[in-house]
Design a protein around this motif. Sequence first.
Motif, PDB file in Angstrom:
ATOM      1  N   ARG A 125      53.885 -17.259  72.684  1.00  0.00           N
ATOM      2  CA  ARG A 125      54.492 -15.869  72.386  1.00  0.00           C
ATOM      3  C   ARG A 125      55.033 -16.002  70.933  1.00  0.00           C
ATOM      4  O   ARG A 125      55.838 -15.064  70.504  1.00  0.00           O
ATOM      5  CB  ARG A 125      55.666 -15.364  73.295  1.00  0.00           C
ATOM      6  N   ALA A 126      54.536 -16.704  69.958  1.00  0.00           N
ATOM      7  CA  ALA A 126      54.799 -16.590  68.638  1.00  0.00           C
ATOM      8  C   ALA A 126      54.149 -15.492  67.778  1.00  0.00           C
ATOM      9  O   ALA A 126      54.710 -15.070  66.926  1.00  0.00           O
ATOM     10  CB  ALA A 126      54.372 -17.979  67.954  1.00  0.00           C
ATOM     11  N   LYS A 127      53.191 -14.878  68.672  1.00  0.00           N
ATOM     12  CA  LYS A 127      52.432 -13.805  67.885  1.00  0.00           C
ATOM     13  C   LYS A 127      51.966 -12.770  69.219  1.00  0.00           C
ATOM     14  O   LYS A 127      51.777 -13.205  70.219  1.00  0.00           O
ATOM     15  CB  LYS A 127      51.283 -14.047  67.341  1.00  0.00           C
ATOM     16  N   VAL A 128      51.790 -11.711  68.632  1.00  0.00           N
ATOM     17  CA  VAL A 128      51.263 -10.417  69.587  1.00  0.00           C
ATOM     18  C   VAL A 128      50.338  -9.799  68.746  1.00  0.00           C
ATOM     19  O   VAL A 128      50.507  -9.535  67.895  1.00  0.00           O
ATOM     20  CB  VAL A 128      52.183  -9.436  70.056  1.00  0.00           C
ATOM     21  N   LEU A 129      48.841  -9.726  69.482  1.00  0.00           N
ATOM     22  CA  LEU A 129      47.824  -9.089  68.800  1.00  0.00           C
ATOM     23  C   LEU A 129      47.637  -7.634  69.278  1.00  0.00           C
ATOM     24  O   LEU A 129      47.636  -7.527  70.652  1.00  0.00           O
ATOM     25  CB  LEU A 129      46.886  -9.982  69.060  1.00  0.00           C
ATOM     26  N   PHE A 130      47.729  -6.772  68.558  1.00  0.00           N
ATOM     27  CA  PHE A 130      47.402  -5.336  69.086  1.00  0.00           C
ATOM     28  C   PHE A 130      46.019  -5.003  68.539  1.00  0.00           C
ATOM     29  O   PHE A 130      45.609  -5.204  67.311  1.00  0.00           O
ATOM     30  CB  PHE A 130      48.446  -4.311  68.463  1.00  0.00           C
ATOM     31  N   VAL A 131      45.363  -4.229  69.347  1.00  0.00           N
ATOM     32  CA  VAL A 131      44.103  -3.924  68.994  1.00  0.00           C
ATOM     33  C   VAL A 131      44.069  -2.215  69.182  1.00  0.00           C
ATOM     34  O   VAL A 131      44.395  -1.726  70.154  1.00  0.00           O
ATOM     35  CB  VAL A 131      42.903  -4.397  70.007  1.00  0.00           C
ATOM     36  N   TYR A 132      43.499  -1.618  68.068  1.00  0.00           N
ATOM     37  CA  TYR A 132      43.552  -0.342  67.978  1.00  0.00           C
ATOM     38  C   TYR A 132      42.331   0.390  67.447  1.00  0.00           C
ATOM     39  O   TYR A 132      41.336  -0.548  66.992  1.00  0.00           O
ATOM     40  CB  TYR A 132      44.798   0.343  67.112  1.00  0.00           C
ATOM     41  N   VAL A 133      42.254   1.655  67.635  1.00  0.00           N
ATOM     42  CA  VAL A 133      40.906   2.384  66.737  1.00  0.00           C
ATOM     43  C   VAL A 133      41.680   3.417  65.924  1.00  0.00           C
ATOM     44  O   VAL A 133      42.677   3.961  66.451  1.00  0.00           O
ATOM     45  CB  VAL A 133      39.937   2.821  67.574  1.00  0.00           C
ATOM     46  N   ALA A 134      40.956   3.869  65.065  1.00  0.00           N
ATOM     47  CA  ALA A 134      41.565   4.645  64.124  1.00  0.00           C
ATOM     48  C   ALA A 134      40.021   5.596  63.424  1.00  0.00           C
ATOM     49  O   ALA A 134      39.379   4.647  62.840  1.00  0.00           O
ATOM     50  CB  ALA A 134      42.448   4.576  63.142  1.00  0.00           C
ATOM     51  N   ASP A 135      40.040   6.622  63.177  1.00  0.00           N
ATOM     52  CA  ASP A 135      38.970   7.154  62.412  1.00  0.00           C
ATOM     53  C   ASP A 135      38.982   6.911  60.800  1.00  0.00           C
ATOM     54  O   ASP A 135      37.996   6.839  60.281  1.00  0.00           O
ATOM     55  CB  ASP A 135      38.982   8.804  62.492  1.00  0.00           C
TER      56      ASP A 135
END
Length: 154
Positions: A125-135
Amino acid sequence: MSEIEEVTTEEQVHYPYAVVIRFRNEGKPYSFGAFHDDYHKGDWVVVETQQGQEMGVVQADAMKTELVCLHKPDKPVLRKASHRDREDYQNNLVAEKKAFAICNENIRDLGLDMRLLSASYTLDRAKVLFVYVADQRVDFRELLKRLGSSLHCR
């Protein structure tokens, strides 16, 4: 005599065994190195990735690197997953849902034009990775500040 800047390079470790591991949310398996062949299909293991410590499932028994045509592994399998590792993994699944909701709320509050796809913690839990999309490119510096203070990790 002129001074020459000395460049040091990490010597690559040659592992006698390769272990193929698949991670949750990843379609592609990755190979990691091992010094022994004690890893078998279905074992849960802990490895060091670019993101940090991750837990994955061994896809096939450890193979001698000289006999397989895989990319030579440069990162090792750290260990078989312990009971504690498996508990942490399960706890992270719950925490990821909360992190996803917090991130989505902040995206809405900031009016950012992006769609969040997933959130996943490293095993420790040292890092959290968020994956997203954007135009288009999104300035999410303020979002990172808010997430860092509310989730207490990078």
